[in-house]
Design a protein around this motif. Structure first.
Motif, PDB file in Angstrom:
ATOM      1  N   VAL A 110       0.819  -1.216   0.000  1.00  0.00           N
ATOM      2  CA  VAL A 110       0.000   0.000   0.000  1.00  0.00           C
ATOM      3  C   VAL A 110       0.858   1.274   0.000  1.00  0.00           C
ATOM      4  N   PHE A 111       2.169   1.085  -0.040  1.00  0.00           N
ATOM      5  CA  PHE A 111       3.062   2.244  -0.054  1.00  0.00           C
ATOM      6  C   PHE A 111       2.721   3.140  -1.248  1.00  0.00           C
ATOM      7  N   GLY A 112       2.552   4.415  -0.976  1.00  0.00           N
ATOM      8  CA  GLY A 112       2.209   5.350  -2.051  1.00  0.00           C
ATOM      9  C   GLY A 112       0.725   5.423  -2.347  1.00  0.00           C
ATOM     10  N   LYS A 113      -0.023   4.474  -1.796  1.00  0.00           N
ATOM     11  CA  LYS A 113      -1.471   4.450  -2.060  1.00  0.00           C
ATOM     12  C   LYS A 113      -2.277   5.005  -0.898  1.00  0.00           C
ATOM     13  N   VAL A 114      -1.622   5.158   0.238  1.00  0.00           N
ATOM     14  CA  VAL A 114      -2.268   5.792   1.396  1.00  0.00           C
ATOM     15  C   VAL A 114      -1.350   6.945   1.818  1.00  0.00           C
ATOM     16  N   PRO A 115      -1.895   7.919   2.568  1.00  0.00           N
ATOM     17  CA  PRO A 115      -1.017   9.010   3.009  1.00  0.00           C
ATOM     18  C   PRO A 115       0.175   8.486   3.818  1.00  0.00           C
ATOM     19  N   GLN A 116       1.297   9.160   3.678  1.00  0.00           N
ATOM     20  CA  GLN A 116       2.539   8.769   4.332  1.00  0.00           C
ATOM     21  C   GLN A 116       2.356   8.508   5.842  1.00  0.00           C
ATOM     22  N   LYS A 117       1.643   9.408   6.505  1.00  0.00           N
ATOM     23  CA  LYS A 117       1.440   9.261   7.961  1.00  0.00           C
ATOM     24  C   LYS A 117       0.663   7.995   8.306  1.00  0.00           C
ATOM     25  N   THR A 118      -0.320   7.711   7.483  1.00  0.00           N
ATOM     26  CA  THR A 118      -1.126   6.499   7.681  1.00  0.00           C
ATOM     27  C   THR A 118      -0.232   5.280   7.502  1.00  0.00           C
ATOM     28  N   TYR A 119       0.597   5.321   6.484  1.00  0.00           N
ATOM     29  CA  TYR A 119       1.492   4.205   6.190  1.00  0.00           C
ATOM     30  C   TYR A 119       2.417   3.933   7.377  1.00  0.00           C
TER      31      TYR A 119
END
Ligand SMILES: [Zn+2]
Length: 157
Positions: A110-119
């Motif tokens: 999901v890297f790049g597919k969700v906001p950085q903070k969420t990741y």
């Protein structure tokens, strides 16, 4: 246990799906068609419409008539009538948007597919099985809010 939630119950539909209940949410469909689908797919109809409720009863289709404008009260009625499970469990959840099943997905995917903070903050992610939807889920703040609301539903006197 499967449901068919008629118009104006978007929130109820989302909650049922996240709790893992297959819930069909028809858009712009007439009552005869709603009844036909409910019968064919063994779905419990959730409605606010007295006429639809009476037609369902005459066809022996299980139906629950909601009378309150309050979400907690309505959901409590569904909970008490059908003893639905109010425990959130992501591995059972369905997509609140399209009703498809969710499948676990590796964090790296999901890297790049969700906001950085969420990741950075979350370890577990799920993706909607329906390729046209493909929405990614995680147990974020919305999850805690839902849990609190479900507590209220459970404890309503
Ligand atoms: Zn979906």
């Amino acid at each position: 246990m499967k449901f068919l939630s008629d118009a104006m119950h978007g929130r109820i539909t989302r909650f049922l799906r996240i709790l893992g209940y297959d819930t069909f949410y028809p858009f712009d469909m007439d009552d005869s068609e709603i009844l036909k689908i409910a019968k064919k797919e063994n779905r419990i109809i959730i409605t606010r419409d007295i006429q639809l409720s009476q037609r369902a009863k005459s066809k022996n289709i299980p139906v629950i008539l909601l009378t309150s404008v309050d979400f907690i009260k309505n959901f409590n009625k569904i909970y008490k009538t059908f003893s639905i499970n109010l425990e959130l469990n992501s591995s059972k959840s369905r997509c609140p948007i399209c009703n498809s099943e969710l499948i676990p997905i590796k964090k790296e995917a999901v890297f790049g597919k969700v906001p950085q903070k969420t990741y950075q903050r979350f370890k577990k992610f799920w993706i909607c099985k329906n390729k046209e939807c493909g929405k990614i889920y995680y147990e974020g703040i919305h999850w805690e809010k839902m849990r609190k609301q479900l507590e209220k539903v459970k404890n309503l006197k």
